[in-house]
Design a protein around this motif. Structure first.
Motif, PDB file in Angstrom:
ATOM      1  N   VAL A 192       0.807  -1.238  -0.009  1.00 35.68           N
ATOM      2  CA  VAL A 192       0.094  -0.112   0.032  1.00 35.68           C
ATOM      3  C   VAL A 192       0.970   1.216   0.079  1.00 35.68           C
ATOM      4  O   VAL A 192       1.867   1.466   0.710  1.00 35.68           O
ATOM      5  N   LEU A 193       0.560   2.180  -0.899  1.00 35.77           N
ATOM      6  CA  LEU A 193       1.229   3.543  -1.090  1.00 35.77           C
ATOM      7  C   LEU A 193       0.146   4.357  -0.506  1.00 35.77           C
ATOM      8  O   LEU A 193      -0.770   4.793  -1.006  1.00 35.77           O
ATOM      9  N   LEU A 194       0.627   5.352   0.467  1.00 33.44           N
ATOM     10  CA  LEU A 194       0.031   6.407   0.904  1.00 33.44           C
ATOM     11  C   LEU A 194       0.640   7.707   0.669  1.00 33.44           C
ATOM     12  O   LEU A 194       1.622   8.099   0.682  1.00 33.44           O
ATOM     13  N   VAL A 195      -0.401   8.615  -0.160  1.00 33.41           N
ATOM     14  CA  VAL A 195      -0.050   9.738  -0.552  1.00 33.41           C
ATOM     15  C   VAL A 195      -0.932  11.059  -0.368  1.00 33.41           C
ATOM     16  O   VAL A 195      -2.339  10.472  -0.243  1.00 33.41           O
ATOM     17  N   THR A 196      -0.728  12.103  -0.175  1.00 35.95           N
ATOM     18  CA  THR A 196      -1.691  13.133   0.389  1.00 35.95           C
ATOM     19  C   THR A 196      -1.577  14.207  -0.944  1.00 35.95           C
ATOM     20  O   THR A 196      -0.814  14.060  -1.888  1.00 35.95           O
ATOM     21  N   ASP A 197      -2.308  15.102  -0.871  1.00 41.84           N
ATOM     22  CA  ASP A 197      -2.338  16.308  -1.957  1.00 41.84           C
ATOM     23  C   ASP A 197      -1.203  17.025  -2.209  1.00 41.84           C
ATOM     24  O   ASP A 197      -0.699  17.326  -3.347  1.00 41.84           O
ATOM     25  N   ALA A 198      -0.226  17.048  -0.951  1.00 40.62           N
ATOM     26  CA  ALA A 198       1.055  17.887  -0.995  1.00 40.62           C
ATOM     27  C   ALA A 198       1.643  17.754   0.083  1.00 40.62           C
ATOM     28  O   ALA A 198       1.194  17.578   1.226  1.00 40.62           O
TER      29      ALA A 198
END
Length: 268
Positions: free
Chosen positions: A77-83
């Motif tokens: 699982v890769l977790l990213v946010t908007d910035a």
């Protein structure tokens, strides 16, 4: 494995070198906004094959359990946010905590952060600082938080909405004083980046929506500062703080002596 990946706070070309590979190889991508991660993948010339899952504030607690199930099933699982970096004033810490509790490996692709970027360019002391995220919305809580921070010698970093920036600067003037140094960082690393330095009084005047330096925009729209805002405020001068501490200790000793004399005079 759970991987937290820092994404650009402005320009796609600032993406860490590993980010493209992680986007391409992940089984599941948990994103604050799935539309933004698709646009980022396009900018990085990456073809996404992962299942995209929304992971924002309102669903964070519920979705964390679902993602842990995916991890237990052997999916990456890769977790990213908007910035910026996940979990830094953005969704993420609940998932990290749940994954760690389940014995799942957690790692990160380090990347840009508006917090340290603003701190670095501010010109204010960087040896000790605190990150306060977005100030509380409720007036009473804001007033108490700012009063506590007014006596803190650490440099203080805040996120703030452009709509509330002027009011926040006015409140900080009242708690920290007109002459406290501060820096407003607007649209960091983007085309219209602006670093505005001054005292809290000067910055409050600049941020006032009525100030003609701000374009009014569409007909009927009010003026004011626009874009993503990171605010850096100097801590209390350390010499001033030491002097205040000495004065407080002196007053405490004086009060203790008066109390002791009062006891002696009252007698048995």
């Amino acid at each position: 494995m759970l991987t937290l990946a820092g994404v650009p706070i402005g320009r796609p070309e600032d993406a860490p070198a590993r980010l493209a590979a992680e986007l391409a190889s992940a089984d599941v991508i948990a994103a604050e906004d799935t539309r933004r991660v698709r646009r980022l993948a396009t900018a990085l010339d990456v073809r996404l094959t992962a299942r995209l899952v929304s992971y924002y504030d309102e669903v964070e607690a519920r979705r964390a359990a679902e993602l842990v199930d995916e991890l237990r099933a052997g999916r990456n699982v890769l977790l990213v946010t908007d910035a910026g970096m996940p979990a830094i004033s953005d969704p993420g810490y609940r998932l990290v905590a749940a994954a760690a509790a389940a014995g799942i490996r957690v790692t990160a692709v380090p990347g840009p952060s508006a917090v340290v970027t603003a701190l670095a360019v501010s010109g204010l002391p960087t040896d000790r600082f605190c990150f306060e995220g977005f100030p509380p919305r409720k007036p009473g809580e804001r007033e108490r938080r700012f009063a506590e921070l007014a006596a803190d010698t650490r440099t203080q970093v805040f996120f703030e909405s452009p709509r509330r920036l002027a009011a926040t600067l006015q409140e900080l003037r009242r708690s920290h004083g007109d002459d406290r140094a501060a820096v407003v960082c607007r649209e960091l690393t983007k085309v219209h980046e602006e670093i505005r330095r001054g005292t809290l009084a000067e910055l409050a005047e600049w941020a006032d929506p009525a100030n003609p330096v701000h374009p009014a925009g569409a007909p009927g729209a009010s003026g004011g500062v626009r874009g993503e805002i990171t605010l850096v405020v100097a801590g209390l001068d350390r010499a001033v703080a030491r002097a205040a501490a000495r004065d407080a200790a002196r007053e405490a000793r004086r009060a203790a002596r008066w109390d002791a004399r009062a006891v002696d005079r009252s007698g048995p």
